[in-house]
Write an enzyme that holds these catalytic residues in place. Structure first.
Site, mmCIF file in Angstrom:
data_model
loop_
_atom_site.group_PDB
_atom_site.id
_atom_site.type_symbol
_atom_site.label_atom_id
_atom_site.label_comp_id
_atom_site.label_asym_id
_atom_site.label_seq_id
_atom_site.Cartn_x
_atom_site.Cartn_y
_atom_site.Cartn_z
ATOM 1 N N ASP A 71 0.938 -0.981 -0.121
ATOM 2 C CA ASP A 71 -0.392 -0.230 0.267
ATOM 3 C C ASP A 71 0.916 1.247 0.137
ATOM 4 O OD1 ASP A 71 -2.489 -1.397 0.339
ATOM 5 O OD2 ASP A 71 -2.157 -0.935 2.105
ATOM 6 N N ASP B 79 -0.823 -2.380 -4.230
ATOM 7 C CA ASP B 79 -2.117 -2.635 -4.079
ATOM 8 C C ASP B 79 -3.098 -1.237 -3.827
ATOM 9 O OD1 ASP B 79 -4.126 -4.305 -2.583
ATOM 10 O OD2 ASP B 79 -3.257 -4.401 -0.481
ATOM 11 N N ASP C 203 -5.178 3.292 2.110
ATOM 12 C CA ASP C 203 -6.450 2.081 2.170
ATOM 13 C C ASP C 203 -6.733 2.172 3.879
ATOM 14 O OD1 ASP C 203 -6.364 0.847 0.127
ATOM 15 O OD2 ASP C 203 -5.927 -1.594 0.849
ATOM 16 N N ARG D 276 -12.977 1.995 -6.281
ATOM 17 C CA ARG D 276 -12.425 1.568 -4.481
ATOM 18 C C ARG D 276 -12.322 3.063 -4.971
ATOM 19 N NH1 ARG D 276 -9.210 -3.705 -2.724
ATOM 20 N NH2 ARG D 276 -10.260 -5.083 -3.304
#
Length: 318
Positions: free
Chosen positions: A130, A153, A157, A210
């Site tokens: 991330d 990724d 997040d 997302r």
């Protein structure tokens, strides 16, 4: 409110445009906040690290040491620093880039069980995991005016019971899975009643999905963001989450909002006055079950969002 400035009638639109500010039809001019609005303004606020204790770092070792230090401080990142893995950020920190090109490449930042952190004006490139990972009950986090791309990724997040977070004025591009909010369908015991996040004035530029993808959280406020040429979907609400999608600008987005994705159960979406150009219809489910937004705010007119966000999101704008 810090997002509003009074425009004197003597100032022309041309002068304002030359200064990089987008002009609405009324008096507000939208510009960088000096403190977070939305959820990061609650629960005692997010003042960040001490402004009287400042360290400037130019190497990976100095950056790692400063970020993990127990001292309340401002960490100025100068230049694009190559790191490996995830660097831990301690509580009571402001991490800010110098100029428009400073930041980190090759790795990311991990905020785990911390409070009161600002991450601003940083470039994130080519993270092996991330780019920014917020987890384990971290609270009062402000992620603002960063430029993120090409991670392995997620770019930003947020998970595992973290709460009171604002993600604002970031530019996300050249990436697929942008922002996850809640990592697993099996984590409701930790996440229900938490994961309250405001997403405001972010620019999603050709990213895949997302923006965010939400589990459990209620409410989540998605306000005045610009979505351009999105590959899969804009906002996803799952696992009975409640997401308020308000006055965003969707351009070339086939599915602005969806109420189910992957193997997750459905979530709830409430929409209000989104502006759509060559975009599909929002999916809405049980909008009345989306909780009320608990803070005051002044929304921007939806048709002016694109110009404002393109001019103001990313690094070098604060």
């Amino acid at each position: 409110m810090s997002t509003r400035r009074t425009v004197l009638s003597a100032l022309s639109a041309g002068v304002l445009a030359a200064s990089g500010l987008a002009v609405a039809t009324a008096t507000p001019v939208w510009a960088a906040e000096t403190s977070p609005v939305g959820f990061a303004s609650l629960n005692g606020g997010t003042p960040g690290g001490s402004t009287s204790t400042v360290v400037t770092v130019t190497t990976a070792s100095a950056l790692k040491s400063a970020l993990s230090s127990g001292t309340s401080q401002t960490v100025r990142v100068s230049g694009l620093i190559t790191i490996s893995g995830m660097y831990s950020v301690a509580s009571n920190k402001t991490v800010i880039g110098v100029g428009s090109g400073s930041g980190i490449t090759g790795g990311g930042l991990n905020l785990s069980g911390v409070k009161n952190v600002r991450i601003r004006n940083l470039v994130f490139r080519n993270a092996a995991d991330d780019s920014i990972n917020v987890q384990e009950g971290s609270t009062n986090i402000w992620i603002d005016h960063n430029d993120l791309s090409n991670g392995y990724d997620g770019l930003i997040d947020i998970k595992r019971g973290s709460d009171y977070i604002t993600v604002s004025w970031n530019r996300l591009h050249n990436h697929d899975k942008s922002m996850l909010l809640g990592h697993s369908d099996d984590n409701g015991s930790q996440d229900i009643g938490k994961l309250r996040v405001t997403y405001k004035h972010n620019w999603f530029e050709g990213t895949g999905q997302r923006h965010p993808r939400v589990r459990f959280a209620n409410p989540v406020h998605v306000l005045n963001n610009y979505y351009g040429n999105i590959g899969s979907y804009g906002v996803a609400s799952t696992e009975n989450a409640g997401v308020f999608v308000e006055r965003n600008y969707f351009e070339n987005v086939g599915s602005p909002t969806v109420t189910q994705t992957g193997d997750s159960a459905q979530g709830n979406v409430k929409v209000l006055n989104n502006y759509k150009v060559n975009s599909g219809t929002e999916q809405v489910r049980n909008g009345a079950s989306v909780a009320a937004i608990p803070y005051s705010y002044t929304p921007q007119a939806n048709n002016t969002v694109k110009a404002t966000v393109v001019a103001g999101a990313g690094t070098g704008k604060i």
